[in-house]
Design an enzyme around this catalytic site. Structure first.
Site, PDB file in Angstrom:
ATOM      1  CE1 TYR A  41      20.781  83.054  41.390  1.00 45.79           C
ATOM      2  CE2 TYR A  41      21.250  84.760  39.783  1.00 45.79           C
ATOM      3  CZ  TYR A  41      20.417  83.772  40.274  1.00 45.79           C
ATOM      4  OH  TYR A  41      19.233  83.494  39.635  1.00 45.79           O
ATOM      5  CE  LYS A  71      17.148  83.167  37.070  1.00 45.30           C
ATOM      6  NZ  LYS A  71      16.001  82.380  36.575  1.00 45.30           N
TER       7      LYS A  71
END
Ligand code: NAD
Ligand code: IMJ
Length: 256
Positions: free
Chosen positions: A156, A163
């Protein structure tokens, strides 16, 4: 009588019928909200327009969120056509695919910039324009996040950092816009097989881990996320702002 009769909303992030944004759009429309859609790039217009038309939406507007002129043009159109909006859905993210494998330490300056620009700054850019169109209405803005913002999840990488910035932006925006009765919240969704999850190494194993370890022992669907979106975008959540609501079968609460 729907929960959202007479309300108007704009959806950013539909790419196809599997998009989380599309499930949210359908849930809002079922409760009576009139919707506009934006799409990123010519290629997606042919996908988004038929979906929009299937729920009676005539406003389908191009918008690459890295381009301020395109963002301005979306809000000009909404202002002319509707005069104001009640809801905004930000359901988009992007990092170069080479940044979503290998080590985070190898993230390039440009890869970092692009991921943060598209996936986090865009919420600030949209919220600022929405503020003017939500004047005098109880506005609600939502965005989509993922657990990789708070814990390290393989591959990720820079998206996790983006995020984290997105979730912090939700809190600062909620603070700024709260006095105008505009609420800003995030939904942190569990893994779902959409275009944004395609070709991600190890995605199947992540889905399997949720099924065996999450309290609900199943993966979430776009519809699970859409029901929480409906709550956050309606008066049912009138006292809630600056929050990150997990829709992940409870996976994030599990320790050893
Ligand atoms: P999706 O691929 O259907 O949606 C992603 C959208 O981002 C697409 O519509 C794409 O056009 C848009 N986009 C990318 N770059 C853009 C740009 N420059 N300008 C405008 N739009 C741009 O996938 P999805 O899973 O529905 O993703 C929606 C959101 O949900 C994303 O923020 C994603 O991070 C988040 N999310 C997804 C999952 C998952 O497992 N699928 C889990 C948690 C959170
Ligand atoms: C994405 C990458 C790595 C691991 C991942 C994901 N896991 C999950 C996702 C475990 C659930 C999906 N997700 C939450 C995202 O936010 C995806 C964002 C994304 C996906 C792509 C794929 C295609 C591309 N760029 C992308 N940029 C962002 O070129």
């Amino acid at each position: 009588m729907g929960l959202l009769d007479g309300k108007k909303g704009i959806i950013f992030g539909v790419a196809n019928e599997r998009s989380i944004a599309w499930a949210i759009a359908q849930a809002l429309n079922k409760e009576g909200m009139e919707l506009a859609f934006s799409y990123a790039g010519e290629a997606l217009e042919s996908r988004v327009r038929p979906l929009a038309e299937s729920i009676g939406s005539k406003l389908v507007i191009p918008c690459d969120v890295t381009d301020d002129a395109q963002i301005d043009s979306v809000f000009d159109t909404l202002s002319k056509e509707w005069g104001g909006i009640d809801a905004l859905v930000h359901s988009l993210a992007f990092a170069r695919k080479e940044e979503l494998k290998g080590d985070f330490v190898d993230t390039s300056r440009e890869g970092f910039r692009i991921a943060l620009d598209v996936s986090a700054y865009s919420l600030v850019a949209l919220a600022r324009r929405a503020r003017a169109l939500m004047e005098g209405r109880a506005g609600s803005i939502i965005t989509l996040s993922y657990y990789g913002s708070v814990k390290v999840i393989q591959n990720y990488n820079v998206m996790g950092v983006a995020k984290a910035a997105l979730e912090a932006s939700v809190r600062y925006l909620a603070s700024d816009l709260g006095p105008k009765n505009i609420r800003v919240n995030a939904i942190s969704a569990g893994p779902i097989k959409t275009l944004a999850a395609m070709g991600i190494a190890g995605f199947r194993s992540i889905l399997d881990q949720v099924e065996t370890k999450a309290p609900l022992r199943r993966n979430v669907t776009q519809e699970d996320v859409a029901k929480t979106a409906l709550y956050l975008l309606s008066g049912l959540s009138s006292g809630v702002t600056g929050e990150v609501v997990y829709v992940d079968s409870g996976f994030n609460i599990v320790g050893l």
